[in-house]
Design a protein around this motif. Structure first.
Motif, PDB file in Angstrom:
ATOM      1  N   UNK A 104      -8.724 -30.122  28.464  1.00 22.29           N
ATOM      2  CA  UNK A 104      -7.796 -31.053  27.816  1.00 22.29           C
ATOM      3  C   UNK A 104      -8.465 -32.403  27.574  1.00 22.29           C
ATOM      4  N   UNK A 105      -9.254 -32.865  28.534  1.00 24.54           N
ATOM      5  CA  UNK A 105      -9.985 -34.121  28.324  1.00 24.54           C
ATOM      6  C   UNK A 105     -10.936 -34.007  27.138  1.00 24.54           C
ATOM      7  N   UNK A 106     -11.585 -32.840  27.020  1.00 29.02           N
ATOM      8  CA  UNK A 106     -12.492 -32.629  25.890  1.00 29.02           C
ATOM      9  C   UNK A 106     -11.719 -32.626  24.571  1.00 29.02           C
ATOM     10  N   UNK A 107     -10.539 -32.019  24.585  1.00 24.59           N
ATOM     11  CA  UNK A 107      -9.719 -31.984  23.379  1.00 24.59           C
ATOM     12  C   UNK A 107      -9.235 -33.385  23.015  1.00 24.59           C
TER      13      UNK A 107
ATOM     14  N   UNK B 264     -12.053 -35.238  21.490  1.00 22.21           N
ATOM     15  CA  UNK B 264     -12.331 -34.802  20.130  1.00 22.21           C
ATOM     16  C   UNK B 264     -11.308 -35.368  19.144  1.00 22.21           C
ATOM     17  N   UNK B 265     -10.038 -35.433  19.562  1.00 23.82           N
ATOM     18  CA  UNK B 265      -8.978 -35.922  18.675  1.00 23.82           C
ATOM     19  C   UNK B 265      -8.881 -37.449  18.673  1.00 23.82           C
ATOM     20  N   UNK B 266      -9.465 -38.067  19.680  1.00 19.46           N
ATOM     21  CA  UNK B 266      -9.413 -39.520  19.766  1.00 19.46           C
ATOM     22  C   UNK B 266      -8.048 -40.055  20.139  1.00 19.46           C
ATOM     23  N   UNK B 267      -7.299 -39.267  20.887  1.00 20.85           N
ATOM     24  CA  UNK B 267      -5.968 -39.713  21.308  1.00 20.85           C
ATOM     25  C   UNK B 267      -5.593 -39.039  22.614  1.00 20.85           C
TER      26      UNK B 267
ATOM     27  N   UNK C 146       0.991 -35.469  21.625  1.00 23.19           N
ATOM     28  CA  UNK C 146       0.977 -34.196  22.333  1.00 23.19           C
ATOM     29  C   UNK C 146       2.168 -33.324  21.965  1.00 23.19           C
ATOM     30  N   UNK C 147       3.359 -33.931  21.847  1.00 24.32           N
ATOM     31  CA  UNK C 147       4.563 -33.197  21.437  1.00 24.32           C
ATOM     32  C   UNK C 147       4.350 -32.558  20.069  1.00 24.32           C
ATOM     33  N   UNK C 148       3.791 -33.326  19.138  1.00 26.36           N
ATOM     34  CA  UNK C 148       3.585 -32.812  17.785  1.00 26.36           C
ATOM     35  C   UNK C 148       2.600 -31.645  17.788  1.00 26.36           C
TER      36      UNK C 148
END
Length: 301
Positions: free
Chosen positions: A44-47, A50-53, A69-71
């Protein structure tokens, strides 16, 4: 993160996020995925990098989703569900002659299994696998369809009504004869066999008496967790059980059990077949479904 054709992050990261978001727990996600909580956290930290959020708000007692995260979770849950449904279709097309049906042990023993035996006489080429459990069915997609009393909470698959049963007090023939004509108050003082099942939808003695207008206390009686055991105790004269008339009809016809007249109550809920829409079912599953519906219409009480 390395990119693929659809410009997506690695599936392991998306899968870890979806499971953690669904459970709102890294630990529960790890148990589901058979990895460590640390591995889930790492993905999850890697994700998030990658997404910058940030996708989760870390709290002392767990995690919550951020708006981003909800979206993302809503999109992934919908996409994973569509993939799951399509894979189920492919498996069914590849195995048209095999059907998996789920039910409680009581429904299987008293109604479903005899119906399937009659089904095999006409469709010997179709294999039917029965899975029984008395807890609510959580993973509905393990089955072609399953039988439930009332609407299955949290399951969005179509529910096809089978029949509505009738609830009656039953006991061994001699005891039923002695108690026939008793008042509800007299019946409430008998040794009642209480079913303490896992499903909250099953009607209990207290529900039955209250629906018939009696709200006083009931005899403590005997408590069991299996309907089959309740019927066995009643057969041996050890008490009075709450009988589902259609399910136990063979036992009534053979005089293994008898109804204590005159009280009867229409079951609050119907039994349903729960499964994929007919357009997504295999030929074998459709054949069995149609057979069971005909059985329900033909063997009325």
């Amino acid at each position: 993160m390395s990119r693929r054709h659809y410009d997506l992050p690695p599936f392991t990261a998306l899968s870890a996020f979806e499971a953690a978001a669904r459970h709102l727990s890294f630990k529960s996600a790890a148990q589901e995925l058979s990895v460590t909580p640390g591995a889930v956290s790492h993905q999850i930290k890697a994700l998030e990098g990658d997404l910058g959020t940030v996708l989760f708000e870390r709290q002392h007692r767990g995690v919550t989703l951020t708006p981003e995260g909800e979206a993302l979770y809503g999109t992934l849950a919908s996409a994973f569900d569509q993939v799951s449904r399509q894979l189920s279709n492919i498996r069914r097309i590849a195995d048209d002659d095999s059907v998996t049906v789920g039910s409680t042990t009581a429904v299987a023993a008293l109604w479903l299994s005899p119906a399937i035996i009659r089904f095999w006489r006409e469709y010997p080429e179709i294999s039917v696998h029965q899975i029984t459990q008395d807890r609510p069915i959580l993973n509905a997609r393990e089955y072609d369809f399953f039988i439930t009393y009332g609407k299955s909470a949290g399951v969005t698959l179509p529910h096809t009504p089978i029949f509505r049963d009738e609830l009656v007090a039953v006991a061994a023939t001699d005891l039923a004869r002695d108690l026939t004509g008793s008042s509800l108050s007299q019946l409430a003082r008998q040794r009642l066999i209480h079913l303490d099942g896992a499903s909250p939808t099953w009607t209990k003695w207290s529900d039955w008496f209250q629906s018939l207008g009696y709200s006083e206390s009931l005899a403590i009686g005997t408590k069991v967790t299996s309907y089959s055991v309740a019927l066995q105790l009643a057969r041996k004269g050890a008490g009075v059980a709450l009988g589902w008339r259609r399910l136990i009809q063979p036992m009534l016809e053979s005089k293994k059990l008898s109804i204590i007249e005159p009280y009867a109550l229409a079951a609050p809920n119907q039994f349903h077949l729960v499964g994929l829409p007919d357009s997504e079912q295999s030929k074998g599953a459709l054949a069995l479904k149609q057979w069971l519906l005909k059985e329900a219409d033909a063997h009325t009480v």
